[in-house]
Write an enzyme that holds these catalytic residues in place. Structure first.
Site, mmCIF file in Angstrom:
data_model
loop_
_atom_site.group_PDB
_atom_site.id
_atom_site.type_symbol
_atom_site.label_atom_id
_atom_site.label_comp_id
_atom_site.label_asym_id
_atom_site.label_seq_id
_atom_site.Cartn_x
_atom_site.Cartn_y
_atom_site.Cartn_z
ATOM 1 N N ASP A 163 -5.784 4.057 41.536
ATOM 2 C CA ASP A 163 -6.158 5.290 40.837
ATOM 3 C C ASP A 163 -4.911 6.154 40.667
ATOM 4 O O ASP A 163 -4.424 6.740 41.631
ATOM 5 C CB ASP A 163 -7.211 6.072 41.639
ATOM 6 C CG ASP A 163 -8.553 5.329 41.731
ATOM 7 O OD1 ASP A 163 -8.621 4.138 41.366
ATOM 8 O OD2 ASP A 163 -9.527 5.966 42.187
ATOM 9 N N LYS A 202 -11.124 8.828 35.327
ATOM 10 C CA LYS A 202 -11.685 9.413 36.559
ATOM 11 C C LYS A 202 -11.478 10.912 36.498
ATOM 12 O O LYS A 202 -10.443 11.381 36.015
ATOM 13 C CB LYS A 202 -10.961 8.769 37.756
ATOM 14 C CG LYS A 202 -11.265 9.359 39.130
ATOM 15 C CD LYS A 202 -10.526 8.602 40.253
ATOM 16 C CE LYS A 202 -10.588 9.343 41.579
ATOM 17 N NZ LYS A 202 -9.827 8.667 42.667
ATOM 18 N N LYS A 208 -15.258 7.022 36.417
ATOM 19 C CA LYS A 208 -15.444 7.295 37.844
ATOM 20 C C LYS A 208 -15.541 8.808 38.045
ATOM 21 O O LYS A 208 -14.669 9.562 37.619
ATOM 22 C CB LYS A 208 -14.275 6.736 38.670
ATOM 23 C CG LYS A 208 -14.347 7.083 40.175
ATOM 24 C CD LYS A 208 -13.247 6.409 40.982
ATOM 25 C CE LYS A 208 -13.181 6.941 42.417
ATOM 26 N NZ LYS A 208 -12.090 6.322 43.221
#
Lengths: 217, 217
Positions: free
Chosen positions: B90, B152, B184
């Site tokens: 990430d 995300k 996400k």
């Protein structure tokens, strides 16, 4: 106390900082003859270009603000920043490893960044808000062993953190000054009174975004 | 809504996390059959060793949480994490560059990390708390162009940030799903109701440290 400007690293580390905000920071640093500016790695090239004719140190960060990156990543961050024009690098210690008493790992982490810095000044942020007094002393001693140039209190990114405290600066100064390291106080320094307290406690540098207010008072 | 556990990346990213706290996180992930754990790069090797016999994804971060590192530093962080056992990475977008409309630079940054990831899943944190709706859409489109796998919402490290909002998840899902990317939701997901709202709005994953509470309710 005069010449407070010569202690100040005029700081802008928020991720959303725009070019306009950076230009304002640089112009203020020139106007008030601050010692340096402290900015994120992605802005070092721009700072170097903008301030090329000024005597203002360009300070940046590595492994910031969590310090939870691998040694080689922090080292590359320092190395590329210096290549791009940084005069000094402020790295963050691995706080979790320190708490788990993995002292060899903490020392190795600092030493890896110092090797990448070569003769460039390396400051090590120990994040006092997260440490006990004993951990502060241990972190300082590891910095001396790894040949860092400064110990620094805070990133300014700890939730509900207070930043630099007089008692911590005194403890850090007492611990590292016999070895020739200096102390940078950072975070929570918002007025002249606090700035002078920090210097009297042993700080050679002040990391703050309130430099303009501090020198105007 | 059942099988909420299959959405959860059980998350511990605070810098002072100790071995004991990591072990607790891993044990909880095993017990509740969470999809993954999300931890800092310095803890990936330990996670890989501890969870070697489990079907739990090891997720880590790059350029976290400010996103203000250079491309090559984020890329090395991703590459070394994968070498150490990370299944997914990430990364954080360069928010300042996005705000200054330096779109080529933002895209290049993501693409550099994707190149380092090769076939490993790359999620891109766009930090919705700092963006306008227009900037959220633009960030999502840049992620599709740079061939990321997920967008995300949040790092969880923005001062006074609220984290994942239903309206942002809907907007992100609408923007990226035609290109095959997933969403996400992260930060601020503390109970079952919020978790279900996020999934209904389009989230395929939930980044939270409240996974145990969420599945128990």
């Amino acid at each position: 106390m005069k010449d407070l400007n010569k202690y100040i690293e005029h700081t802008l580390l928020k991720p959303e900082a725009t070019k306009e905000e950076l230009v304002k920071l640089f112009d203020e640093a020139v106007k008030h003859k601050f010692l340096g500016v402290c900015i994120n790695p992605c802005n070092v090239k721009f700072a170097k270009e903008y301030l090329k004719n000024e005597h203002i140190k360009i300070v940046t960060v590595a492994g910031f603000p969590l310090g939870a990156s691998l040694n080689e990543v922090k080292a590359l961050e320092a190395k590329t920043a210096i290549k791009n024009g940084a005069d000094e690098v402020d790295m963050v210690i691995n706080v979790g490893f320190l708490k788990n008493k993995k002292y060899d790992e903490v020392r190795k982490d600092i030493a890896a960044v110092k090797a990448a810095c070569e003769n460039t000044v390396l400051k090590v942020i120990i994040e006092t808000d997260l440490l006990t007094k004993e951990e502060i002393v241990k972190a300082c001693l590891l910095c001396t062993e790894a040949k860092a140039d400064f110990v620094k209190t805070s990133t300014g990114f700890v939730k509900n953190g207070v930043g630099a405290r007089v008692e911590d600066i005194e403890l850090m100064y007492k611990t590292v000054s016999p070895y020739g390291l200096r102390v940078k106080a950072s975070a929570g320094i918002r007025d002249r009174e606090k700035a002078i307290e920090m210097i009297n406690a042993g700080a050679s540098r002040l990391g703050t975004s309130s430099g303009v207010e501090i020198v105007k008072q």
